[in-house]
Design a protein around this motif. Structure first.
Motif, PDB file in Angstrom:
ATOM      1  N   VAL A  10      23.466  31.701  33.838  1.00  0.00           N
ATOM      2  CA  VAL A  10      24.511  32.593  33.339  1.00  0.00           C
ATOM      3  C   VAL A  10      23.997  33.280  32.081  1.00  0.00           C
ATOM      4  N   THR A  11      24.000  34.604  32.064  1.00  0.00           N
ATOM      5  CA  THR A  11      23.602  35.319  30.851  1.00  0.00           C
ATOM      6  C   THR A  11      24.832  35.541  29.971  1.00  0.00           C
ATOM      7  N   GLY A  12      24.578  35.604  28.667  1.00  0.00           N
ATOM      8  CA  GLY A  12      25.700  35.731  27.744  1.00  0.00           C
ATOM      9  C   GLY A  12      26.592  34.509  27.793  1.00  0.00           C
ATOM     10  N   ALA A  13      25.968  33.330  27.910  1.00  0.00           N
ATOM     11  CA  ALA A  13      26.716  32.093  28.151  1.00  0.00           C
ATOM     12  C   ALA A  13      27.280  31.459  26.890  1.00  0.00           C
ATOM     13  N   ARG A  14      26.994  32.024  25.751  1.00  0.00           N
ATOM     14  CA  ARG A  14      27.381  31.386  24.487  1.00  0.00           C
ATOM     15  C   ARG A  14      28.865  31.520  24.179  1.00  0.00           C
ATOM     16  N   ARG A  15      29.509  32.544  24.717  1.00  0.00           N
ATOM     17  CA  ARG A  15      30.924  32.754  24.416  1.00  0.00           C
ATOM     18  C   ARG A  15      31.568  33.625  25.488  1.00  0.00           C
ATOM     19  N   GLY A  16      32.869  33.816  25.352  1.00  0.00           N
ATOM     20  CA  GLY A  16      33.592  34.715  26.243  1.00  0.00           C
ATOM     21  C   GLY A  16      33.564  34.300  27.701  1.00  0.00           C
ATOM     22  N   VAL A  17      33.508  35.291  28.587  1.00  0.00           N
ATOM     23  CA  VAL A  17      33.505  35.043  30.022  1.00  0.00           C
ATOM     24  C   VAL A  17      32.288  34.224  30.422  1.00  0.00           C
ATOM     25  N   GLY A  18      31.159  34.463  29.785  1.00  0.00           N
ATOM     26  CA  GLY A  18      29.958  33.694  30.087  1.00  0.00           C
ATOM     27  C   GLY A  18      30.144  32.211  29.840  1.00  0.00           C
ATOM     28  N   ARG A  19      30.783  31.866  28.728  1.00  0.00           N
ATOM     29  CA  ARG A  19      31.047  30.456  28.435  1.00  0.00           C
ATOM     30  C   ARG A  19      31.999  29.854  29.463  1.00  0.00           C
ATOM     31  N   LEU A  20      33.041  30.595  29.819  1.00  0.00           N
ATOM     32  CA  LEU A  20      33.983  30.114  30.827  1.00  0.00           C
ATOM     33  C   LEU A  20      33.272  29.846  32.154  1.00  0.00           C
ATOM     34  N   LEU A  21      32.385  30.743  32.539  1.00  0.00           N
ATOM     35  CA  LEU A  21      31.657  30.569  33.799  1.00  0.00           C
ATOM     36  C   LEU A  21      30.685  29.405  33.734  1.00  0.00           C
ATOM     37  N   ALA A  22      29.986  29.253  32.613  1.00  0.00           N
ATOM     38  CA  ALA A  22      29.071  28.119  32.462  1.00  0.00           C
ATOM     39  C   ALA A  22      29.826  26.806  32.609  1.00  0.00           C
ATOM     40  N   GLU A  23      30.962  26.694  31.955  1.00  0.00           N
ATOM     41  CA  GLU A  23      31.772  25.474  32.035  1.00  0.00           C
ATOM     42  C   GLU A  23      32.293  25.242  33.454  1.00  0.00           C
ATOM     43  N   HIS A  24      32.656  26.325  34.134  1.00  0.00           N
ATOM     44  CA  HIS A  24      33.144  26.215  35.513  1.00  0.00           C
ATOM     45  C   HIS A  24      32.063  25.656  36.426  1.00  0.00           C
ATOM     46  N   PHE A  25      30.867  26.195  36.354  1.00  0.00           N
ATOM     47  CA  PHE A  25      29.786  25.716  37.213  1.00  0.00           C
ATOM     48  C   PHE A  25      29.396  24.280  36.885  1.00  0.00           C
ATOM     49  N   LEU A  26      29.408  23.925  35.611  1.00  0.00           N
ATOM     50  CA  LEU A  26      29.121  22.544  35.223  1.00  0.00           C
ATOM     51  C   LEU A  26      30.161  21.593  35.811  1.00  0.00           C
ATOM     52  N   LYS A  27      31.416  21.982  35.711  1.00  0.00           N
ATOM     53  CA  LYS A  27      32.495  21.152  36.242  1.00  0.00           C
ATOM     54  C   LYS A  27      32.349  20.947  37.740  1.00  0.00           C
ATOM     55  N   GLU A  28      31.779  21.940  38.429  1.00  0.00           N
ATOM     56  CA  GLU A  28      31.621  21.866  39.876  1.00  0.00           C
ATOM     57  C   GLU A  28      30.260  21.311  40.297  1.00  0.00           C
ATOM     58  N   GLY A  29      29.536  20.698  39.342  1.00  0.00           N
ATOM     59  CA  GLY A  29      28.348  19.928  39.696  1.00  0.00           C
ATOM     60  C   GLY A  29      27.009  20.618  39.595  1.00  0.00           C
ATOM     61  N   ALA A  30      26.959  21.866  39.131  1.00  0.00           N
ATOM     62  CA  ALA A  30      25.687  22.594  39.045  1.00  0.00           C
ATOM     63  C   ALA A  30      24.888  22.188  37.814  1.00  0.00           C
ATOM     64  N   GLN A  31      23.586  22.405  37.893  1.00  0.00           N
ATOM     65  CA  GLN A  31      22.737  22.453  36.710  1.00  0.00           C
ATOM     66  C   GLN A  31      22.817  23.885  36.201  1.00  0.00           C
ATOM     67  N   VAL A  32      23.204  24.067  34.944  1.00  0.00           N
ATOM     68  CA  VAL A  32      23.453  25.410  34.421  1.00  0.00           C
ATOM     69  C   VAL A  32      22.477  25.748  33.313  1.00  0.00           C
ATOM     70  N   ILE A  33      21.885  26.927  33.424  1.00  0.00           N
ATOM     71  CA  ILE A  33      21.010  27.481  32.389  1.00  0.00           C
ATOM     72  C   ILE A  33      21.769  28.608  31.714  1.00  0.00           C
ATOM     73  N   GLY A  34      21.832  28.571  30.405  1.00  0.00           N
ATOM     74  CA  GLY A  34      22.534  29.604  29.669  1.00  0.00           C
ATOM     75  C   GLY A  34      21.582  30.467  28.870  1.00  0.00           C
ATOM     76  N   PHE A  35      21.506  31.743  29.213  1.00  0.00           N
ATOM     77  CA  PHE A  35      20.728  32.704  28.425  1.00  0.00           C
ATOM     78  C   PHE A  35      21.649  33.320  27.367  1.00  0.00           C
ATOM     79  N   SER A  36      21.206  33.305  26.125  1.00  0.00           N
ATOM     80  CA  SER A  36      21.900  34.030  25.065  1.00  0.00           C
ATOM     81  C   SER A  36      20.884  34.347  23.982  1.00  0.00           C
ATOM     82  N   ARG A  37      21.217  35.292  23.134  1.00  0.00           N
ATOM     83  CA  ARG A  37      20.266  35.722  22.110  1.00  0.00           C
ATOM     84  C   ARG A  37      19.975  34.640  21.086  1.00  0.00           C
ATOM     85  N   HIS A  38      20.933  33.740  20.896  1.00  0.00           N
ATOM     86  CA  HIS A  38      20.788  32.719  19.857  1.00  0.00           C
ATOM     87  C   HIS A  38      20.608  31.346  20.489  1.00  0.00           C
TER      88      HIS A  38
END
Length: 236
Positions: A10-38
């Motif tokens: 998920v790009t832009g995973a640090r906040r906003g919709v990206g964070r919501l999506l990262a948390e959703h995929f984690l909850k559903e059992g995925a290994q999640v990689i978060g790309f963000s500038r920081h």
């Protein structure tokens, strides 16, 4: 666990919709990689790997995907969510702000999608899902460049869908309406409310509205769904 065994980026995973999506995929059992500038991503969850990547910089994206390749060996689902927004009349829009939207929203989606496809082609399976915007269709005053980048993202996905189809990789776009995020907070609420009031379904989006369509695009059963844009709220 809908995504057990899947590697999701998920790009832009640090906040906003990206964070919501990262948390959703984690909850559903995925290994999640978060790309963000920081690199200081504070999502401390088992199965989450943050990587500092500026999606608008080709070298940064290449380094990020090299780390993904070395650590995971593949990626199954990519969510192109990273975006910046400067809402301002065209005549007074700072050129740097316009360029920033082009580099992150459009060029970044191009860079991430093509690098993801290089990994996906080895397994002959992949899902590339872009987070678009109602602005691409509604073309609101003050959002000339932002709306143009989001419209271009859908076109980019449609062409890539044709290129990647022989590899069993689909490319689709979800055009979201306004949702309570940091990005929304940058805009005058009265103007956003007026846009929402004009929708066929006049309400703000919820996280579940977004998850519903993303899960559809990402599904194993959606292998015959590609080059499509779905707008929330009745936007067309």
């Amino acid at each position: 666990m809908r995504y057990a065994g899947k590697i999701v980026l998920v790009t832009g995973a640090r906040r906003g919709v990206g964070r919501l999506l990262a948390e959703h995929f984690l909850k559903e059992g995925a290994q999640v990689i978060g790309f963000s500038r920081h690199a200081d991503d504070d999502l401390a969850a088992e199965g989450y790997t943050p990587i500092a990547v500026d999606v608008g910089d080709a070298d940064s994206v290449a380094r990020g995907f090299e780390q993904v390749r070395k650590t995971f060996g593949r990626v199954d689902i990519v969510i192109n969510n990273a975006a910046v927004l400067t809402s301002q009349y065209s005549m007074i829009m700072p050129p740097a702000a316009a360029r920033g939207m082009l580099e992150t929203n459009l060029f970044g989606t191009f860079l991430v999608s093509r690098e993801a496809a290089k990994l996906m082609r080895k397994g002959k399976w992949g899902r590339i899902i872009n987070i678009g915007s109602m602005a691409a269709s509604l073309e609101p005053i003050g959002d000339s460049v932002y709306a143009a980048t989001k419209a271009a993202v859908a076109t980019l996905a449609n062409v890539m869908a044709k290129e990647f189809a022989p590899l069993n990789i689909t490319c689709n776009t979800l055009g979201i309406t306004a949702i309570e995020t940091d990005m929304l907070g940058q805009l005058p609420r009265d103007k956003v409310d007026a846009v929402i009031a004009g929708l066929p379904m006049p309400r703000y989006a919820t996280a579940d509205d977004i998850f519903n369509v993303v899960d559809f695009f990402a599904s194993e059963r959606s292998s015959y769904v590609t080059a499509q844009t779905v707008f929330l709220g009745g936007v067309n």
